[in-house]
Write a protein that holds these residues in place. Structure first.
Motif, short mmCIF file in Angstrom:
data_model
loop_
_atom_site.label_atom_id
_atom_site.label_comp_id
_atom_site.label_asym_id
_atom_site.label_seq_id
_atom_site.Cartn_x
_atom_site.Cartn_y
_atom_site.Cartn_z
N UNK A 1 -5.78 -82.92 -3.20
CA UNK A 1 -7.06 -83.27 -2.30
C UNK A 1 -7.98 -82.18 -2.06
N UNK A 2 -9.20 -82.59 -1.80
CA UNK A 2 -10.39 -81.63 -1.34
C UNK A 2 -9.75 -81.09 0.01
N UNK A 3 -10.59 -79.99 0.20
CA UNK A 3 -10.27 -79.16 1.46
C UNK A 3 -11.65 -78.75 2.01
N UNK A 4 -11.61 -78.46 3.48
CA UNK A 4 -12.83 -77.76 4.07
C UNK A 4 -12.39 -76.33 4.31
N UNK A 5 -13.58 -75.62 4.10
CA UNK A 5 -13.27 -74.09 4.57
C UNK A 5 -13.35 -73.73 5.82
N UNK A 6 -12.10 -72.96 6.51
CA UNK A 6 -12.06 -72.63 7.87
C UNK A 6 -12.51 -71.41 8.02
N UNK A 7 -13.44 -71.32 9.26
CA UNK A 7 -13.83 -70.00 9.57
C UNK A 7 -13.44 -69.86 11.23
N UNK A 8 -13.10 -68.93 11.66
CA UNK A 8 -12.83 -68.77 13.20
C UNK A 8 -13.21 -67.63 13.71
N UNK A 9 -13.06 -66.42 13.13
CA UNK A 9 -13.59 -64.98 13.75
C UNK A 9 -14.83 -64.75 13.15
N UNK A 10 -15.73 -64.49 13.92
CA UNK A 10 -16.97 -64.01 13.74
C UNK A 10 -17.07 -62.72 13.20
N UNK A 11 -17.35 -62.31 12.01
CA UNK A 11 -17.21 -61.04 11.75
C UNK A 11 -18.57 -60.33 11.67
N UNK A 12 -18.56 -58.91 11.58
CA UNK A 12 -19.74 -58.42 11.49
C UNK A 12 -20.56 -58.53 10.30
N UNK A 13 -21.94 -58.85 10.31
CA UNK A 13 -22.73 -59.17 9.25
C UNK A 13 -22.11 -60.61 8.73
N UNK A 14 -22.25 -61.56 9.51
CA UNK A 14 -21.40 -62.93 9.06
C UNK A 14 -22.43 -63.60 8.33
N UNK A 15 -23.62 -63.54 8.58
CA UNK A 15 -24.67 -64.10 7.69
C UNK A 15 -24.95 -63.45 6.35
N UNK A 16 -24.49 -62.50 6.18
CA UNK A 16 -24.43 -61.70 4.71
C UNK A 16 -23.01 -62.01 3.95
N UNK A 17 -21.95 -62.19 4.64
CA UNK A 17 -20.55 -62.20 4.16
C UNK A 17 -20.04 -63.53 3.96
N UNK A 18 -20.47 -64.59 4.78
CA UNK A 18 -20.17 -65.92 4.68
C UNK A 18 -19.86 -66.45 3.22
N UNK A 19 -20.92 -66.02 2.35
CA UNK A 19 -20.72 -66.63 0.97
C UNK A 19 -20.72 -65.23 -0.19
N UNK A 20 -20.61 -64.36 0.38
CA UNK A 20 -20.44 -63.09 -0.58
C UNK A 20 -19.06 -63.50 -1.51
N UNK A 21 -19.06 -62.87 -2.61
CA UNK A 21 -17.99 -63.30 -3.54
C UNK A 21 -16.66 -62.31 -3.08
N UNK A 22 -16.90 -61.22 -2.52
CA UNK A 22 -15.91 -60.37 -2.17
C UNK A 22 -15.00 -61.03 -0.97
N UNK A 23 -15.61 -61.90 -0.25
CA UNK A 23 -14.82 -62.77 0.79
C UNK A 23 -14.00 -63.62 0.14
N UNK A 24 -14.28 -64.50 -1.04
CA UNK A 24 -13.73 -65.50 -1.57
C UNK A 24 -12.53 -64.52 -2.37
#
Length: 822
Positions: free
Chosen positions: A331-354
C-alpha cells in the motif's frame, strides 16, 4: 584431493577500524592451564576454535582444517564466515574481504552450491550488507567467471519467483543487489538498464491498479542511489530517458488516498508528503550532484584494479507476471517528519537523508527479533551527512509506529527497542526521545485518532520501565478543555499506567490536579448480596436461591433445576420475564461469589458453562449478560476484558453480540474510552484467527490427500476418509468466512446507525464536533487495521451499506479507503 586444497588463510570476518583488539593468552596463563588439564585435553584445547575470538592465527586454521575435514563441519564454517563478514574487528573490511574471497575460491570446487546459497541467503537476511556482498561476489567473479554467472542466474531466477508469488519486499532487495553488482563489474550496465526500463514500462499497462505501477517505479528509484553514478557514466542518455518516463508518470498519479494516511489532520512543518513524490525529489537531488553521494561505504572501490579486469555478465530481461486481481501489492505511504533538524530546508530532500533512513529501516527489518542487537547496530551506523543520527533513528522508529494503515513491526518491539536505545546512550537518546514526545503531545489535537491510541500505548509502557518519571506538570494544560483530545489522551495514558502498576502507585507520581483524570479505584459493584431477609422482588429471591445452591456446592444440573423451579414459583410461568431476569441474576451471582480474584470468577464461569448455555440462548439474552458483566466490573477494565474473553472462548456469547452491545445506545457514554475498541479489535481478531486456522488445516488436508491419492499403497477406504476430511474442513472454512463477513457487516452497520443518529440530533453546524471526528476516525481505523478482510467484502459493503444514500461524510471514509488499491 581434499587434503591437498589450499588451507584456510588467517581471516577476520569483521569490518575494520572500530573494534577492540583481543589479546591472546599469555605464557603464564597457558602454563596454569597445563597444570589443570591432561596432555590430551591441552592438545585438543589448542585445536579448538572459539567463535568469540575476533582473530585466529594461521596455525590454528591449519589444525581446524585437518581435524575437522568432514563436509558438514566445513559447510557450517563457511556459512559462519560469510554471515559474519562485515562485523566489528581490528582488521580492515577490505583485508577481510580479500582473505574471505581466497577461502571461498579454494572451496568452490567442492562446496560451490553451498557457497552460492549462503551468499544469496545472507543478502536476503542482511540487506544492509548489500555492498559488502556485492564486493565479495565481484572478487569471486574475477577469479571464477563461471561462479559469478551462476550467482547472477540464481538471483534473477529468484527475483522472477518473488514477483510471481507477490513477495515484493524480498524482490526489491534483489533488485538493489543486482544494481550494486554493476559497481563490482559482475553485471553489465546494459542488462540492469534493460531491467529498469521493463519495470517502468509497467506504467503503460492498461486497466491495472496504481499500486502495481507504483511499486515498480518505487523499486527502480530506490535502486538508483546504488547504481546511478555508474549508469550516468556508461548509459547517460538511457538514464535520462528512464528518468523522463518516471517523471511523467509521477506527475499524473492520483493521490486521493493521502488524507486517510496522514498522521496530522492539519498542515504542519516539516510537511507530510506522498512517499513516491518525496523519493523522486531525493533522486533529483542526487542527479543535481552528478549522482555523487557521501553516505554509502562502497568497499569495491578498493578493488578497482582487480574488478575492472573481470568479465561482467548479461541476463535476459526479467519476466514480469501480468496483473492478477488476487495479488496484494504494498500500500502507499506518507513520509513522517517530526524533529526539525538543522538546515531542514536543505536536508528534507537530500539523498543522504533517504540513505540514512533506509539503512535504519533495513537494520530494523533484519534485527527486529533481537532488540538488543538491533539497538547496538543502529547506534553504530555511520553519520556522514548533515543529519543527526539520533534524531533520525527516533524519527524512523516513530514513523513505523504511526504508519497507516498498519505498522510493519509489533508495538512491543518498537517500545522495547526505544528502551534499549535509552540504556545504551543514556546521555543523548532520552533527551531526543523527550523532545519528540513533547512535539507529539503538542500535536495530539490534530493527530489521527489511531495514532493517538498507539502513542498512549507506547508512552504508558515506556514510563512503566522508568518508574513513571515524567514532567507531568507540563501536561496540566489538558485540563483547560473538558472534551479535548489532549484531555482524553492524558486520561488514557493514566488508565493504562494504572493497569501496568496499581492505582495508589500512579496517584503518588502525578500532580494532584491530574488525579481527576484517573479512572475510579478498581472495585466490583455487585447488584445482589447474600441475605436471609425476605423480599417481594422475584429477582432478589432468585438470587438468594442461587447463592444458597452455590454455597451448598450443587452441580450445574442441580442449579438448572433451581432455575426451572423458580420459573413457576417466582415468575408464574412468564417466559419472557423469566428469561430476562434469569440471565441477569445468574451472571451477577456467579461474579459476586467470584469477586475475590480473576481466578475465582473464571472458574465459576467455566463450572457453570452448561447453566449459562441453558439460560442464554438468543441475542437479547447475550446482551443482558454483557450488561451484567459490565455493571459488576466497569471500575476494573482489565478484569472486564478478561471475563469477556473467557465467555467468548466458552462460546456462551457470540462476537457479533459483543459488537452489537458495544455500539449500542446504552454504551454511548463509553464510546470514546479505549477499552471499548480493545474489545472490538479482540472480537475481530478472534474471527480472523479462526478463519486463518481453518484455511491452514484445509491446505494441510488437501496436501495429505494429494500425496496419499498418488500412492498405490493407499486403500479406497483411506482415500474416502481423507476426501471426507477435506470436505468437512471446506465446510469449516466456509462457515468461518461467513461468520467473519457477518461480524464486519454488523460492525459497519452499527457505525452508520450511530453516526446517523448523531447527525440527525445535531444541527449542521455541529458537523465538526469532537465526537463526530472521533467516530469517523475510528471507522477509518477499523477499515485500515483489517484492510485485507474489508477489501474482500468491498462489493457487498458497496451494495448494502456504503450506498449513494449514505451521508457524504461517512461515505468519504469508505471511498478514501478504497482508493488505497485503485
Amino acid at each position: 584431493q581434499a587434503d591437498r586444497r589450499q588451507p584456510v588463510q588467517e581471516l577476520d570476518t569483521t569490518c575494520g577500524g572500530s573494534g577492540k583488539k583481543h589479546s591472546r593468552p599469555t605464557q603464564e596463563r597457558k602454563a596454569k592451564r597445563r597444570l589443570k588439564t591432561t596432555a590430551i585435553q591441552f592438545i585438543m584445547s589448542r585445536r579448538r576454535y572459539h567463535d568469540s575470538d575476533d582473530e585466529y592465527d594461521h596455525r590454528q586454521t591449519k589444525r581446524f582444517r585437518r581435524s575437522n575435514n568432514e563436509p558438514k563441519q566445513i559447510e557450517e564454517r563457511l556459512e559462519s564466515l560469510i554471515f559474519r563478514v562485515g562485523e566489528k574487528s581490528s582488521s580492515s573490511l577490505e583485508t577481510n574481504l580479500e582473505k574471505l574471497a581466497g577461502v571461498l575460491q579454494a572451496d568452490i570446487p567442492n562446496y560451490k552450491q553451498k557457497i552460492l546459497d549462503t551468499l544469496y541467503s545472507s543478502v536476503t537476511m542482511l540487506p544492509f550488507k548489500i555492498s559488502i556482498y556485492s564486493t565479495l561476489i565481484g572478487l569471486l567473479n574475477a577469479k571464477n567467471y563461471k561462479s559469478g554467472e551462476e550467482f547472477v542466474n540464481m538471483a534473477v531466477a529468484n527475483l522472477e519467483q518473488d514477483l510471481v508469488k507477490g513477495q515484493f519486499e524480498p524482490a526489491a532487495i534483489k533488485v538493489r543487489l543486482l544494481a550494486d553488482m554493476v559497481n563490482a563489474h559482475v553485471i553489465s550496465s546494459t542488462s540492469i538498464m534493460a531491467m529498469f526500463n521493463s519495470f517502468v514500462a509497467v506504467t503503460k499497462e492498461p486497466d491495472i491498479p496504481q499500486v502495481r505501477s507504483d511499486w515498480f517505479v518505487h523499486t527502480v528509484l530506490s535502486a538508483l542511489p546504488w547504481v546511478g553514478r555508474q549508469l550516468f557514466k556508461e548509459k547517460g542518455d538511457d538514464l535520462a530517458s528512464l528518468l523522463s518516463n518516471m517523471d511523467g508518470y509521477i506527475k499524473h498519479r492520483k493521490k486521493h488516498y493521502l488524507s486517510s494516511l496522514y498522521t496530522w489532520k492539519e498542515r504542519v512543518y516539516p510537511m507530510q508528503e506522498d512517499y513516491l513524490d518525496c523519493l523522486w525529489l531525493q533522486i533529483r537531488d542526487l542527479k543535481a550532484n552528478n549522482w555523487k553521494e557521501r553516505y554509502f561505504h562502497r568497499p569495491y572501490r578498493a578493488f578497482d584494479d582487480i574488478l575492472v579486469n573481470a568479465f561482467d555478465h548479461t541476463f535476459p530481461i526479467v519476466t514480469i507476471p501480468p496483473h492478477d486481481d488476487d495479488t496484494v501489492y504494498p500500500l502507499p505511504k506518507v513520509t513522517f517528519r517530526l524533529i526539525k533538524q538543522e538546515a531542514e530546508s536543505e536536508t528534507a530532500h537530500c539523498i543522504e537523508r533517504y540513505m540514512m533512513e533506509e539503512s535504519i529501516r533495513t537494520m530494523m527489518k533484519s534485527m527486529y527479533r533481537n532488540r538488543k542487537e538491533c539497538a547496538s547496530r543502529l547506534l553504530s551506523l555511520p553519520s556522514r551527512s548533515r543529519l543527526s543520527l539520533y534524531d533520525t533513528i527516533i524519527e524512523i522508529i516513530f514513523s513505523d509506529l504511526y504508519t497507516l494503515p498498519k505498522p510493519q513491526f509489533p508495538e512491543p518491539f518498537v517500545s522495547s527497542l526505544l528502551i534499549e536505545l535509552c540504556k545504551l546512550e543514556p546521555t543523548v537518546v532520552p533527551k531526543v526521545l523527550a523532545e519528540a514526545t513533547g512535539i507529539l503531545y503538542d500535536r495530539v489535537n490534530i493527530m489521527n485518532v489511531t495514532c493517538v491510541n498507539r502513542f498512549a500505548n507506547w508512552f504508558s509502557y515506556h514510563l512503566s520501565n522508568f518508574q513513571y518519571k515524567w514532567s507531568w506538570n507540563d501536561w496540566e494544560d489538558c485540563l483547560d478543555q473538558e472534551s479535548s483530545p489532549k484531555r482524553r489522551f492524558v486520561s488514557d495514558v493514566l488508565e493504562k499506567c494504572v493497569r501496568l502498576a496499581f492505582f495508589e502507585r500512579i496517584v503518588e507520581v502525578i500532580p494532584e490536579s491530574l488525579v481527576q483524570l484517573l479512572p475510579p479505584e478498581p472495585a466490583p459493584k455487585c447488584k445482589f448480596e447474600r441475605s436471609d431477609a425476605e423480599s417481594t422482588d422475584p429477582a432478589v429471591n432468585l438470587a438468594q436461591q442461587l447463592f444458597t445452591a452455590f454455597k451448598a456446592k450443587k452441580s450445574p444440573d442441580e442449579v438448572i433445576e433451581v432455575l426451572e423451579s423458580a420459573k413457576s414459583s417466582l415468575f408464574a410461568d412468564d417466559e419472557d420475564e423469566y428469561i430476562k431476569t434469569a440471565a441477569e441474576v445468574l451472571i451477577q451471582c456467579v461474579l459476586t461469589i467470584g469477586q475475590k480474584s480473576i481466578s475465582h470468577a473464571t472458574s465459576g464461569i467455566t463450572k457453570f458453562k452448561s447453566v449459562f448455555q441453558a439460560v442464554i440462548k438468543s441475542g437479547d439474552e447475550q446482551i443482558i449478560c454483557l450488561n451484567s458483566v459490565y455493571s459488576v466490573w466497569e471500575r476494573n477494565i482489565p478484569i472486564l476484558e478478561l471475563l469477556l474473553d473467557k465467555i467468548l472462548r466458552l462460546e456462551i456469547i457470540d462476537p457479533s453480540s459483543v459488537i452489537n452491545w458495544l455500539l449500542s445506545r446504552d454504551m454511548l457514554g463509553s464510546f470514546q474510552r479505549f477499552f471499548v475498541w480493545n474489545i472490538v479489535h479482540h472480537c475481530l481478531r478472534k474471527c480472523s484467527k479462526r478463519l486463518h486456522i481453518a484455511k491452514n488445516q484445509l491446505q494441510a488436508a488437501k496436501e495429505k490427500f494429494s500425496s496419499y491419492s498418488n500412492s498405490e499403497e493407499t486403500t479406497d477406504e483411506e482415500r474416502s476418509k481423507l476426501s471426507n476430511a477435506v470436505d468437512n474442513l471446506s465446510d469449516e472454512v466456509y462457515d468461518a468466512y461467513q461468520k467473519q463477513k457477518e461480524i464486519f457487516l454488523i460492525l459497519f452497520q452499527r457505525f452508520i446507525i450511530i453516526l446517523n443518529d448523531h447527525l440527525y440530533r445535531r444541527d449542521q453546524q455541529d458537523q465538526g464536533s469532537p465526537w463526530l471526528g472521533f467516530a469517523l476516525e475510528k471507522l477509518k481505523e477499523i477499515m485500515h487495521t483489517y484492510h485485507e478482510e474489508v477489501f474482500s467484502y468491498k462489493e457487498t459493503l458497496e451494495q448494502l451499506l456504503f450506498t449513494s444514500e449514505t451521508d457524504s461524510r461517512i461515505l468519504r471514509v469508505f471511498t478514501d479507503f478504497c482508493a488505497l488499491r485503485d
